[in-house]
Design a protein around this motif. Sequence first.
Motif, PDB file in Angstrom:
ATOM      1  N   SER A 162      33.922  31.064  41.424  1.00 27.02           N
ATOM      2  CA  SER A 162      34.382  29.962  42.269  1.00 27.02           C
ATOM      3  C   SER A 162      34.484  28.702  41.434  1.00 27.02           C
ATOM      4  O   SER A 162      33.735  28.522  40.471  1.00 27.02           O
ATOM      5  CB  SER A 162      33.399  29.716  43.420  1.00 27.02           C
ATOM      6  OG  SER A 162      33.263  30.852  44.235  1.00 27.02           O
ATOM      7  N   GLU A 171      38.467  36.760  41.965  1.00 26.29           N
ATOM      8  CA  GLU A 171      37.789  38.004  42.305  1.00 26.29           C
ATOM      9  C   GLU A 171      38.086  38.993  41.194  1.00 26.29           C
ATOM     10  O   GLU A 171      39.254  39.281  40.903  1.00 26.29           O
ATOM     11  CB  GLU A 171      38.295  38.534  43.643  1.00 26.29           C
ATOM     12  CG  GLU A 171      37.596  39.782  44.122  1.00 26.29           C
ATOM     13  CD  GLU A 171      36.227  39.494  44.705  1.00 26.29           C
ATOM     14  OE1 GLU A 171      36.048  38.419  45.309  1.00 26.29           O
ATOM     15  OE2 GLU A 171      35.336  40.344  44.544  1.00 26.29           O
ATOM     16  N   TYR A 221      39.298  30.593  43.533  1.00 26.05           N
ATOM     17  CA  TYR A 221      38.445  31.755  43.303  1.00 26.05           C
ATOM     18  C   TYR A 221      39.113  32.719  42.337  1.00 26.05           C
ATOM     19  O   TYR A 221      40.339  32.760  42.213  1.00 26.05           O
ATOM     20  CB  TYR A 221      38.178  32.486  44.614  1.00 26.05           C
ATOM     21  CG  TYR A 221      37.580  31.625  45.699  1.00 26.05           C
ATOM     22  CD1 TYR A 221      38.388  31.067  46.693  1.00 26.05           C
ATOM     23  CD2 TYR A 221      36.212  31.377  45.749  1.00 26.05           C
ATOM     24  CE1 TYR A 221      37.845  30.282  47.697  1.00 26.05           C
ATOM     25  CE2 TYR A 221      35.668  30.593  46.749  1.00 26.05           C
ATOM     26  CZ  TYR A 221      36.488  30.049  47.717  1.00 26.05           C
ATOM     27  OH  TYR A 221      35.943  29.262  48.710  1.00 26.05           O
ATOM     28  N   SER A 249      31.786  44.238  39.860  1.00 28.72           N
ATOM     29  CA  SER A 249      32.624  43.146  40.342  1.00 28.72           C
ATOM     30  C   SER A 249      31.878  41.820  40.297  1.00 28.72           C
ATOM     31  O   SER A 249      30.644  41.788  40.390  1.00 28.72           O
ATOM     32  CB  SER A 249      33.057  43.412  41.793  1.00 28.72           C
ATOM     33  OG  SER A 249      33.808  44.595  41.889  1.00 28.72           O
ATOM     34  N   THR A 288      41.998  39.023  41.268  1.00 33.79           N
ATOM     35  CA  THR A 288      42.784  38.326  42.280  1.00 33.79           C
ATOM     36  C   THR A 288      42.399  36.854  42.293  1.00 33.79           C
ATOM     37  O   THR A 288      41.219  36.520  42.451  1.00 33.79           O
ATOM     38  CB  THR A 288      42.544  38.912  43.679  1.00 33.79           C
ATOM     39  OG1 THR A 288      42.880  40.303  43.677  1.00 33.79           O
ATOM     40  CG2 THR A 288      43.404  38.197  44.716  1.00 33.79           C
ATOM     41  N   ASN A 308      37.364  42.794  39.736  1.00 33.18           N
ATOM     42  CA  ASN A 308      36.894  44.146  40.016  1.00 33.18           C
ATOM     43  C   ASN A 308      37.124  45.044  38.804  1.00 33.18           C
ATOM     44  O   ASN A 308      37.894  44.696  37.904  1.00 33.18           O
ATOM     45  CB  ASN A 308      37.637  44.706  41.229  1.00 33.18           C
ATOM     46  CG  ASN A 308      37.386  43.892  42.482  1.00 33.18           C
ATOM     47  OD1 ASN A 308      36.254  43.568  42.816  1.00 33.18           O
ATOM     48  ND2 ASN A 308      38.462  43.553  43.191  1.00 33.18           N
ATOM     49  N   ARG A 312      32.696  37.489  41.584  1.00 32.32           N
ATOM     50  CA  ARG A 312      33.603  36.515  42.176  1.00 32.32           C
ATOM     51  C   ARG A 312      33.267  35.138  41.631  1.00 32.32           C
ATOM     52  O   ARG A 312      32.158  34.629  41.863  1.00 32.32           O
ATOM     53  CB  ARG A 312      33.480  36.506  43.697  1.00 32.32           C
ATOM     54  CG  ARG A 312      34.537  35.638  44.381  1.00 32.32           C
ATOM     55  CD  ARG A 312      34.169  35.389  45.823  1.00 32.32           C
ATOM     56  NE  ARG A 312      35.305  34.935  46.608  1.00 32.32           N
ATOM     57  CZ  ARG A 312      35.184  34.258  47.754  1.00 32.32           C
ATOM     58  NH1 ARG A 312      33.986  33.974  48.236  1.00 32.32           N
ATOM     59  NH2 ARG A 312      36.265  33.876  48.421  1.00 32.32           N
TER      60      ARG A 312
END
Length: 126
Positions: free
Chosen positions: A20, A81, A79, A16, A68, A83, A18
């Motif tokens: 930004s 996200e 953001y 994963s 997401t 996975n 994330r």
Amino acid sequence: VQLQASGGGLVQAGGSLRLSCEDSELTFSNYAMAWFRQAPGKEREIVAAISWRPQFTYYTDSAKGRFTISRDNGVNTVYLEMNSLKPEDTAVYYCARDSEDFASWLKKNSAEYYYWGQGTQVTVSS
């Protein structure tokens, strides 16, 4: 106008990340935002988008169920996200702000986004 993307890196398949993207636009909350990506030798494609208000979202088929998109208007940041990453997710990821404020629908064409971040590299190893 400045969008600053961060969070990319090297990850193994199934991992994963994330991403930004901080936007310097004072009226950030009035604009839809999106994440695009561009792999070597391929065209830039949309990954996900989020409306200004209320918060509707769009995902390309390959991102549904794994990625997401969200936003925090208090800190002018969007953001992504990610996975269950796959090697085919390897690309440079760009955040972008819609060309118009208070847009009535989410745009999916990169030509309709005038403001772009510098891109962040995501590499997924198998």
